[in-house]
Design a protein around this motif. Structure first.
Motif: not given
Ligand code: MN
Length: 222
Positions: A36, A42, A44
């Motif tokens: 993302h 990052h 997830d």
């Molecule tokens: Mn996220």
């Protein structure tokens, strides 16, 4: 936790993300990792538990090196349908940016632990059966929403960086920039989450005991 927090954070007339509906997959043990590119890049990490996806944001992504402990911040539970979401969250909305389904598969609690109970205690050991990630892992809570994601030593241990080796979508083989381009997102911003060169090797394949890691090739033109 349920999906109340998930629902509160989003306007479903503005975001293409799935609505806050509980459901169960056939196995009840799905896992997914979504790459993302929001304010920060990052990964997830999500595990299906009792009709929702328990979720952690892992800033540096998973590591296959058992000596590396990756910070994983627990975030709100997500709906099970979220696992198939790949696309663009509009800028200005919660999590605005580009989302890629980076890996997908099932997990199994070790020693027939109860996933919900172990997560409640803050120490959950499990096996992943994904395309990129396999083998034994642990999630340990350090405090509040702060956890560590750690690989246990096994056949799938390596010091190679799986996020660099296998950067594209497990569903569509697209890079973040390609997803943004297809779905009307910010291509330039998305591209900052892609490696400069997309390797032809895009994944680590299952291997037999004692054999070396094999890789499979993307069907992207190169
Ligand atoms: Mn996220």
């Amino acid at each position: 936790m349920g999906l109340t927090e998930y629902k509160k954070k989003r306007s479903f007339d503005k975001t293409p993300e799935p609505g806050p509906k509980k459901k169960r997959t056939r196995t009840g043990r799905m896992f997914v990792i979504q790459k993302h590119r929001a304010t920060q890049l990052h990964y997830d990490f999500r595990l299906e538990v009792d009709g929702v996806l328990k979720s952690w944001a892992v800033p540096k992504g998973p590591s296959l090196d058992p000596s590396v402990k990756r910070l994983a911040m627990q975030v709100e539970d997500h709906p099970v349908d979220y696992a198939k979401f790949e696309g663009v969250i509009p800028e200005g909305e919660y999590g605005g940016g580009t989302v890629m389904v980076w890996d997908y598969g099932t997990y199994k609690p070790e020693e027939d632990e109860d996933a919900a109970k172990s997560l409640e205690k803050g120490d959950f050991k499990f096996e992943l059966e994904g395309e990129k990630l396999k083998g034994s892992w642990v999630l340990v809570r350090t405090r509040n929403r702060q956890w560590l994601l750690i690989k246990h030593r096994d056949y799938y241990t390596t010091q190679e960086d799986v996020t660099e080796l296998a950067p594209v979508s497990i569903l569509t083989r697209r890079s973040l920039a390609e997803i943004a381009e297809d779905e009307g997102g910010n291509v330039k911003k998305a591209a900052t989450g892609d490696p400069k060169v997309i390797p032809r090797r895009t994944g680590v394949k299952r291997r037999k005991k004692g054999s070396k890691a094999k890789v499979w090739h993307s069907n992207r033109p190169s």
